[in-house]
Design a protein around this motif. Structure first.
Motif, PDB file in Angstrom:
ATOM      1  N   VAL A 213       0.882  -1.163   0.000  1.00  0.00           N
ATOM      2  CA  VAL A 213       0.000   0.000   0.000  1.00  0.00           C
ATOM      3  C   VAL A 213       0.920   1.213   0.000  1.00  0.00           C
ATOM      4  CG1 VAL A 213      -1.754   1.258   1.307  1.00  0.00           C
ATOM      5  CG2 VAL A 213      -1.712  -1.262   1.350  1.00  0.00           C
ATOM      6  N   ILE A 214       0.820   2.040  -1.057  1.00  0.00           N
ATOM      7  CA  ILE A 214       1.713   3.196  -1.178  1.00  0.00           C
ATOM      8  C   ILE A 214       0.930   4.486  -0.930  1.00  0.00           C
ATOM      9  CG2 ILE A 214       3.242   4.498  -2.728  1.00  0.00           C
ATOM     10  CD1 ILE A 214       3.941   1.923  -4.139  1.00  0.00           C
ATOM     11  N   ALA A 215       1.449   5.315  -0.009  1.00  0.00           N
ATOM     12  CA  ALA A 215       0.920   6.675   0.160  1.00  0.00           C
ATOM     13  C   ALA A 215       1.939   7.610  -0.462  1.00  0.00           C
ATOM     14  CB  ALA A 215       0.731   7.000   1.629  1.00  0.00           C
ATOM     15  N   ALA A 216       1.530   8.309  -1.523  1.00  0.00           N
ATOM     16  CA  ALA A 216       2.448   9.195  -2.239  1.00  0.00           C
ATOM     17  C   ALA A 216       2.026  10.641  -2.005  1.00  0.00           C
ATOM     18  CB  ALA A 216       2.435   8.883  -3.731  1.00  0.00           C
TER      19      ALA A 216
ATOM     20  N   LEU B  98       3.386   8.258 -13.222  1.00  0.00           N
ATOM     21  CA  LEU B  98       4.066   7.476 -12.177  1.00  0.00           C
ATOM     22  C   LEU B  98       3.047   6.638 -11.400  1.00  0.00           C
ATOM     23  CD1 LEU B  98       6.387   6.711 -10.238  1.00  0.00           C
ATOM     24  CD2 LEU B  98       6.011   8.889  -9.055  1.00  0.00           C
ATOM     25  N   MET B  99       1.927   7.255 -11.033  1.00  0.00           N
ATOM     26  CA  MET B  99       0.906   6.522 -10.271  1.00  0.00           C
ATOM     27  C   MET B  99       0.386   5.328 -11.064  1.00  0.00           C
ATOM     28  SD  MET B  99       0.785   8.062  -7.392  1.00  0.00           S
ATOM     29  CE  MET B  99       2.498   8.484  -7.583  1.00  0.00           C
ATOM     30  N   ARG B 100       0.181   5.531 -12.367  1.00  0.00           N
ATOM     31  CA  ARG B 100      -0.288   4.413 -13.224  1.00  0.00           C
ATOM     32  C   ARG B 100       0.730   3.276 -13.210  1.00  0.00           C
ATOM     33  NH1 ARG B 100      -0.896   6.917 -18.893  1.00  0.00           N
ATOM     34  NH2 ARG B 100      -1.754   4.878 -19.435  1.00  0.00           N
ATOM     35  N   THR B 101       1.995   3.634 -13.147  1.00  0.00           N
ATOM     36  CA  THR B 101       3.048   2.613 -13.169  1.00  0.00           C
ATOM     37  C   THR B 101       3.061   1.816 -11.867  1.00  0.00           C
ATOM     38  OG1 THR B 101       4.282   4.128 -14.568  1.00  0.00           O
ATOM     39  CG2 THR B 101       5.516   2.271 -13.664  1.00  0.00           C
ATOM     40  N   LEU B 102       2.890   2.525 -10.748  1.00  0.00           N
ATOM     41  CA  LEU B 102       2.880   1.826  -9.452  1.00  0.00           C
ATOM     42  C   LEU B 102       1.668   0.893  -9.367  1.00  0.00           C
ATOM     43  CD1 LEU B 102       3.808   4.860  -7.139  1.00  0.00           C
ATOM     44  CD2 LEU B 102       5.341   3.083  -8.001  1.00  0.00           C
ATOM     45  N   VAL B 103       0.542   1.344  -9.899  1.00  0.00           N
ATOM     46  CA  VAL B 103      -0.660   0.498  -9.905  1.00  0.00           C
ATOM     47  C   VAL B 103      -0.414  -0.731 -10.795  1.00  0.00           C
ATOM     48  CG1 VAL B 103      -3.080   0.388 -10.639  1.00  0.00           C
ATOM     49  CG2 VAL B 103      -2.262   2.364  -9.332  1.00  0.00           C
TER      50      VAL B 103
ATOM     51  N   GLU C  23      -1.476  -0.855  -4.167  1.00  0.00           N
ATOM     52  CA  GLU C  23      -2.670  -0.048  -3.928  1.00  0.00           C
ATOM     53  C   GLU C  23      -2.142   1.354  -3.614  1.00  0.00           C
ATOM     54  OE1 GLU C  23      -5.525   0.338  -0.230  1.00  0.00           O
ATOM     55  OE2 GLU C  23      -5.228  -1.765  -0.833  1.00  0.00           O
ATOM     56  N   VAL C  24      -2.594   2.373  -4.359  1.00  0.00           N
ATOM     57  CA  VAL C  24      -1.936   3.686  -4.296  1.00  0.00           C
ATOM     58  C   VAL C  24      -2.914   4.799  -3.921  1.00  0.00           C
ATOM     59  CG1 VAL C  24      -0.686   5.408  -5.674  1.00  0.00           C
ATOM     60  CG2 VAL C  24      -0.285   2.983  -6.081  1.00  0.00           C
ATOM     61  N   THR C  25      -2.458   5.683  -3.026  1.00  0.00           N
ATOM     62  CA  THR C  25      -3.194   6.931  -2.756  1.00  0.00           C
ATOM     63  C   THR C  25      -2.238   8.086  -2.974  1.00  0.00           C
ATOM     64  OG1 THR C  25      -4.575   5.850  -1.117  1.00  0.00           O
ATOM     65  CG2 THR C  25      -4.496   8.250  -1.034  1.00  0.00           C
ATOM     66  N   LEU C  26      -2.713   9.118  -3.663  1.00  0.00           N
ATOM     67  CA  LEU C  26      -1.876  10.296  -3.945  1.00  0.00           C
ATOM     68  C   LEU C  26      -2.448  11.515  -3.238  1.00  0.00           C
ATOM     69  CD1 LEU C  26       0.369  11.774  -5.599  1.00  0.00           C
ATOM     70  CD2 LEU C  26      -1.318  12.005  -7.436  1.00  0.00           C
ATOM     71  N   THR C  27      -1.559  12.262  -2.576  1.00  0.00           N
ATOM     72  CA  THR C  27      -1.954  13.536  -1.987  1.00  0.00           C
ATOM     73  C   THR C  27      -0.958  14.601  -2.438  1.00  0.00           C
ATOM     74  OG1 THR C  27      -2.517  14.647   0.093  1.00  0.00           O
ATOM     75  CG2 THR C  27      -0.729  13.070   0.197  1.00  0.00           C
ATOM     76  N   ALA C  28      -1.391  15.864  -2.481  1.00  0.00           N
ATOM     77  CA  ALA C  28      -0.536  16.934  -3.010  1.00  0.00           C
ATOM     78  C   ALA C  28       0.639  17.203  -2.080  1.00  0.00           C
ATOM     79  CB  ALA C  28      -1.358  18.209  -3.165  1.00  0.00           C
ATOM     80  N   SER C  29       1.793  17.577  -2.660  1.00  0.00           N
ATOM     81  CA  SER C  29       2.954  17.935  -1.832  1.00  0.00           C
ATOM     82  C   SER C  29       3.130  19.444  -1.760  1.00  0.00           C
ATOM     83  CB  SER C  29       4.226  17.280  -2.374  1.00  0.00           C
ATOM     84  OG  SER C  29       4.517  17.756  -3.661  1.00  0.00           O
ATOM     85  N   ASN C  30       2.169  20.181  -2.294  1.00  0.00           N
ATOM     86  CA  ASN C  30       2.206  21.645  -2.195  1.00  0.00           C
ATOM     87  C   ASN C  30       0.783  22.138  -2.471  1.00  0.00           C
ATOM     88  OD1 ASN C  30       2.479  24.515  -3.319  1.00  0.00           O
ATOM     89  ND2 ASN C  30       4.551  24.094  -2.637  1.00  0.00           N
ATOM     90  N   PRO C  31       0.295  23.116  -1.699  1.00  0.00           N
ATOM     91  CA  PRO C  31      -1.085  23.567  -1.905  1.00  0.00           C
ATOM     92  C   PRO C  31      -1.332  24.205  -3.270  1.00  0.00           C
ATOM     93  CG  PRO C  31      -0.230  24.322   0.227  1.00  0.00           C
ATOM     94  CD  PRO C  31       0.936  23.746  -0.527  1.00  0.00           C
ATOM     95  N   LEU C  32      -0.269  24.689  -3.938  1.00  0.00           N
ATOM     96  CA  LEU C  32      -0.477  25.454  -5.178  1.00  0.00           C
ATOM     97  C   LEU C  32      -0.035  24.726  -6.445  1.00  0.00           C
ATOM     98  CD1 LEU C  32      -1.683  28.295  -5.644  1.00  0.00           C
ATOM     99  CD2 LEU C  32       0.650  29.163  -5.845  1.00  0.00           C
ATOM    100  N   SER C  33       0.497  23.510  -6.333  1.00  0.00           N
ATOM    101  CA  SER C  33       1.057  22.880  -7.532  1.00  0.00           C
ATOM    102  C   SER C  33       0.096  21.927  -8.235  1.00  0.00           C
ATOM    103  CB  SER C  33       2.355  22.134  -7.170  1.00  0.00           C
ATOM    104  OG  SER C  33       2.086  21.113  -6.239  1.00  0.00           O
ATOM    105  N   THR C  34      -1.072  21.714  -7.651  1.00  0.00           N
ATOM    106  CA  THR C  34      -1.996  20.729  -8.236  1.00  0.00           C
ATOM    107  C   THR C  34      -2.589  21.195  -9.554  1.00  0.00           C
ATOM    108  OG1 THR C  34      -2.586  19.837  -6.083  1.00  0.00           O
ATOM    109  CG2 THR C  34      -4.205  19.517  -7.847  1.00  0.00           C
ATOM    110  N   GLN C  35      -2.578  20.305 -10.543  1.00  0.00           N
ATOM    111  CA  GLN C  35      -3.329  20.533 -11.786  1.00  0.00           C
ATOM    112  C   GLN C  35      -4.692  19.864 -11.579  1.00  0.00           C
ATOM    113  OE1 GLN C  35      -0.723  18.636 -14.622  1.00  0.00           O
ATOM    114  NE2 GLN C  35       0.890  20.179 -14.349  1.00  0.00           N
ATOM    115  N   ASP C  36      -5.739  20.686 -11.465  1.00  0.00           N
ATOM    116  CA  ASP C  36      -7.051  20.129 -11.103  1.00  0.00           C
ATOM    117  C   ASP C  36      -7.554  19.102 -12.119  1.00  0.00           C
ATOM    118  OD1 ASP C  36      -7.421  21.384  -8.606  1.00  0.00           O
ATOM    119  OD2 ASP C  36      -8.086  23.235  -9.560  1.00  0.00           O
TER     120      ASP C  36
END
Ligand code: NAD
Ligand code: ADE
Length: 422
Positions: free
Chosen positions: A49-52, A63-68, A73-86
């Motif tokens: 289980v990967i938390a990224a 990258l997430m597609r590759t880990l899957v 089992e993968v969960t992704l969370t942002a590493s900066n409040p302003l860098s997310t591409q919605d």
């Protein structure tokens, strides 16, 4: 819509547009694609289980597609409040079925709630960019640390924090410093940050770089890239440094090196990339020229003291998206880009996919290595094994259609002998 995984993203309707961009980026990520194909066959991450906690970009989506594909089992969370591409975040959830927590412009409070949601999945492997997830795990969930076998870290600032944790005896599981491997920092930090930082500044301001004095604070891997790209666009580049060897290198590269106290009087554009705090502060803002533009590309928003800027100002207003003008009491104006957060991700799209191809191939091979070897490792910061780095370089060269020489037996012998001289 089919069953969706747990998520918090801005707008799922953006998913088709996001998927188109993820696939566009994938075209420039052949090394990652080759690893994804192998992972799909071999499933080396099955049971993990990967938390990224990474910047949520099109490259990260691949990258997430590759880990899957590798069985995680993968969960992704942002590493900066302003860098997310919605749009990318929406595609991750609705098109790729990957649990994602990221909304561009989220508050710090929501940012940490999202990290908590990723930690709630009880990861066995962590993948961090800046060490916020690992830090929160150690500080707030000591009992859950036992569940984690290992982790990886993407960036210089994260590695610095991890080494400090290791030195203090606080680090509780092994972490591979992906940043420190050559196929990462020699390319991502230099060419990636170099190009995308100038891209962010240009998108935010539309200024002509030619003829401007651009001050680059920090001549490390990122600073070298930023300085070289600014020079290439015709800027007169000034470098500020604290390390005498790097300052000497910048001098011999042709840049004007001086302390920030002097540079502030000359610069039109200031770019901080030190990984350190308070590089541009009150005493500097007090002496900058009218209209000076200040931007940061270091990991955290601590390099430009925005509170001091506020204190000196009678008001602030957005003059363009990602560009905010501070009106100083004496009439001068200073323009802050992307809130002082990483300008390349806040005002542009981060590094191009072709360079993230290597960084994220390193991540995949490091995670695979950890899945096989974590039991023998101690709670320390580890290098990426050098053979994995060479593998990434070879695959990248092949994907670019480049061939290299191999040593002849005579040359191999010569390089391991000491009897032949003048
Ligand atoms: P580095 O350690 O190679 O370089 C940092 C340089 O800053 C060093 O040469 C150091 O001597 C110098 N420095 C420190 N304090 C200074 C000061 N007060 N004044 C002037 N110079 C000072 O690190 P790096 O790999 O170049 O990374 C720099 C920062 O950029 C880190 O925070 C890293 O995490 C971040 N980073 C950002 C991106 C991005 O996408 N924007 C990508 C990679 C790394
Ligand atoms: N860091 C810098 N550029 C990036 C990108 N395009 N994707 C993820 N992380 C990054």
């Amino acid at each position: 819509m089919p069953d969706l995984p747990p998520y918090d993203v801005a707008d799922l309707d953006l998913a088709p547009a996001g998927a188109a961009r993820v696939e566009w980026a994938d075209r420039s990520m052949p090394v990652l694609a080759a690893i994804r194909e192998r992972f799909a066959r071999e499933r080396p991450l099955a049971g993990h289980v990967i938390a990224a906690c990474l910047h949520v970009t099109t490259e990260t989506a691949n990258l997430m597609r590759t880990l899957v594909a590798g069985g995680a089992e993968v969960t992704l969370t942002a590493s900066n409040p302003l860098s997310t591409q919605d749009a990318t975040a929406a595609a991750l959830v609705a098109e790729y079925g990957i649990s994602t927590y990221a909304v561009r412009g989220e508050s710090n409070d929501v940012y940490y709630k999202h990290i908590d949601a990723a930690l709630d999945t009880r990861p066995t492997i962590t993948m961090d960019d800046g060490c916020d997830l690992v830090n929160r795990l150690h500080a707030q969930r000591p009992e859950q640390v036992l569940n984690v076998v290992a982790g990886t870290e993407e960036t210089t600032t994260g590695v610095i924090r991890l080494r400090a944790m290791e030195a203090a005896g606080a680090l509780r599981f092994p972490i591979v410093a992906v940043n420190d491997t050559p196929t990462k920092h020699l390319f991502d930090n230099r060419y990636g940050t170099g190009q995308s930082t100038l891209d962010g500044i240009i998108r935010a301001t539309n200024i002509l770089i030619a003829g401007k004095t651009v001050v680059v604070a920090g001549y490390g891997y990122c600073g070298r890239g930023v300085a070289s790209r600014a020079k290439g666009l015709g800027a007169d580049v000034v470098v500020t440094e604290v390390d005498p060897i790097r300052a000497l290198e910048a001098t011999m590269e042709g840049y004007r090196v001086m302390p920030m106290a002097k540079a502030v009087e000359q610069g039109d554009v200031f770019i901080t990339v030190t990984g350190n705090t308070s590089i541009l502060r009150e005493e500097h803002f007090e002496r900058m020229r009218d209209g000076a533009i200040v931007a940061n590309s270091g990991h955290f928003d601590v390099e430009i003291d925005t509170r001091a800027l506020e204190k000196l100002s009678t008001g602030r207003r957005e003059v363009r998206p990602n560009a905010e003008q501070f009106q100083l009491r004496d009439g001068r104006r200073i323009v802050l880009l992307a809130e002082g957060r990483l300008v390349n991700l806040g005002a542009a799209e981060g590094h191009p996919a072709a360079v993230m191809d290597m960084s994220f191939a390193d991540q995949c091979l490091a995670v695979e290595w950890l899945a096989q070897n974590a039991a023998e490792l101690e709670p320390r910061v580890y290098e990426v094994p050098i053979e994995l780095d060479a593998q990434v370089a070879r695959l990248k060269l092949a994907s670019m259609g480049r061939e290299i020489d191999t040593l002849t037996p005579e040359q191999t012998h010569y390089l391991s002998s000491f009897d032949q001289g003048t």
